[in-house]
Scaffold this motif. Sequence first.
Motif, short mmCIF file in Angstrom:
data_model
loop_
_atom_site.label_atom_id
_atom_site.label_comp_id
_atom_site.label_asym_id
_atom_site.label_seq_id
_atom_site.Cartn_x
_atom_site.Cartn_y
_atom_site.Cartn_z
N GLU A 67 0.83 -1.21 0.00
CA GLU A 67 0.00 0.00 0.00
C GLU A 67 0.86 1.26 0.00
O GLU A 67 0.54 2.24 -0.68
CB GLU A 67 -0.95 -0.01 1.21
N LEU A 68 1.96 1.24 0.74
CA LEU A 68 2.85 2.40 0.77
C LEU A 68 3.52 2.62 -0.59
O LEU A 68 3.69 3.75 -1.04
CB LEU A 68 3.92 2.22 1.85
N ILE A 69 3.89 1.51 -1.24
CA ILE A 69 4.50 1.62 -2.58
C ILE A 69 3.49 2.23 -3.55
O ILE A 69 3.82 3.14 -4.33
CB ILE A 69 4.97 0.23 -3.07
N LYS A 70 2.26 1.74 -3.50
CA LYS A 70 1.21 2.28 -4.38
C LYS A 70 1.01 3.77 -4.14
O LYS A 70 0.85 4.55 -5.08
CB LYS A 70 -0.11 1.53 -4.15
N ASP A 71 1.04 4.17 -2.85
CA ASP A 71 0.85 5.59 -2.53
C ASP A 71 1.98 6.45 -3.07
O ASP A 71 1.78 7.64 -3.34
CB ASP A 71 0.78 5.77 -1.00
N GLY A 72 3.16 5.85 -3.21
CA GLY A 72 4.32 6.61 -3.68
C GLY A 72 4.44 6.70 -5.19
O GLY A 72 5.29 7.44 -5.70
N ILE A 73 3.62 5.95 -5.90
CA ILE A 73 3.67 5.93 -7.36
C ILE A 73 2.46 6.67 -7.92
O ILE A 73 1.32 6.35 -7.54
CB ILE A 73 3.70 4.48 -7.90
N PRO A 74 2.64 7.63 -8.80
CA PRO A 74 1.50 8.34 -9.38
C PRO A 74 0.51 7.38 -10.05
O PRO A 74 0.91 6.34 -10.58
CB PRO A 74 2.15 9.27 -10.42
N ALA A 75 -0.77 7.76 -10.04
CA ALA A 75 -1.83 6.88 -10.56
C ALA A 75 -1.57 6.46 -12.00
O ALA A 75 -1.78 5.29 -12.36
CB ALA A 75 -3.17 7.58 -10.44
N PHE A 76 -1.08 7.38 -12.84
CA PHE A 76 -0.88 7.03 -14.26
C PHE A 76 0.19 5.94 -14.41
O PHE A 76 0.10 5.09 -15.31
CB PHE A 76 -0.48 8.28 -15.06
N PRO B 142 2.61 -2.74 -9.30
CA PRO B 142 3.43 -1.58 -8.90
C PRO B 142 4.49 -1.89 -7.85
O PRO B 142 5.48 -1.17 -7.72
CB PRO B 142 2.39 -0.58 -8.37
N ALA B 143 4.30 -2.97 -7.08
CA ALA B 143 5.26 -3.29 -6.02
C ALA B 143 6.40 -4.19 -6.50
O ALA B 143 7.35 -4.42 -5.75
CB ALA B 143 4.54 -3.96 -4.85
N LYS B 144 6.32 -4.66 -7.71
CA LYS B 144 7.28 -5.67 -8.20
C LYS B 144 8.73 -5.22 -8.06
O LYS B 144 9.59 -5.94 -7.57
CB LYS B 144 6.97 -5.99 -9.67
#
Length: 316
Positions: free
Chosen positions: A184-193, A201-203
Amino acid sequence: MFNHTTVLLHETVDGLNIRPDGIYVDCTLGGAGHSEYLVQQLNDQGKLICFDQDTTAFENAKIRLADHLHKVTFVHANFRDIKEKLQELGIDKVDGILYDLGVSSPQLDTPERGFSYHNDAPLDMRMDMTASLTAFDVVNDWEFNDLVRIFYRYGEEKFSKQIARKIEEARKLAPIETTGQLVELIKDGIPAFARRKGGHPAKRVFQAIRIAVNDELGAAEESLQDAIELLAVNGRISVITFHSLEDRITKTIFKEAASYPELPPNLPVIPEGMEPHMKLITRKPILPSEEELLNNNRSRSAKLRIAEKIKEKGRD
């Protein structure tokens, strides 16, 4: 039993030109697929030494290789210790060595090991469960700049700083304990696009942390250098890699061993002892076939490189 589909099975083992009475090393036993195919080609004078950091690999292999155990020696160690461990066994030269680098399918498929971003589990990621450093330690204790460095260098993650900042903010409030929290933290750090393309996204961050926890690149570089030295003349080495960093290390080490050193221009004869001691069997890496890609999704990023010892270093 391990649920494990071996990648590039025939290409990797056949590329070693197996001698029935030879001595071979599988540096990454894992699910024992390569070892099973290799040991079947050895007679009773042949030997196979299998390295793994994960003792569950040996439990599985003893069942899978049951008919050939008199030819097999198991070594519970990181393959960076290949030279030392073979010396302890009284072996100074071998006829072939293989590596299947990266995390094995059984480790990914065991949720509690914490390798997978698909399952919520404690942050661990140790290949050797007796090692002290875990993913929890990296995520909660490493400085911001160190996190940025490994995410970028080992994961090639463009948003390394943003992700490291999210981790830093979260751990001030409470320790980050599970893979689910980290995802969840990784997802929050990556822009939605950017989250919508390029796989999970966490790979990349999970790969980076796993490499750091197990010092995979340092171990691979050390071990490959020693492996070349341990090969007998005409012995071969097969290396399967799954990401660009491992492949680059393998390609560089092979190329250096198979190249002439820089010499003064117009030198009429190559000085004795300066000739290459290896030759490349694969100029370009061997990739999985279309059939293998269809049957084994985890083979999609695999690359195989093979090299052969043609002389001892510095000797004819």
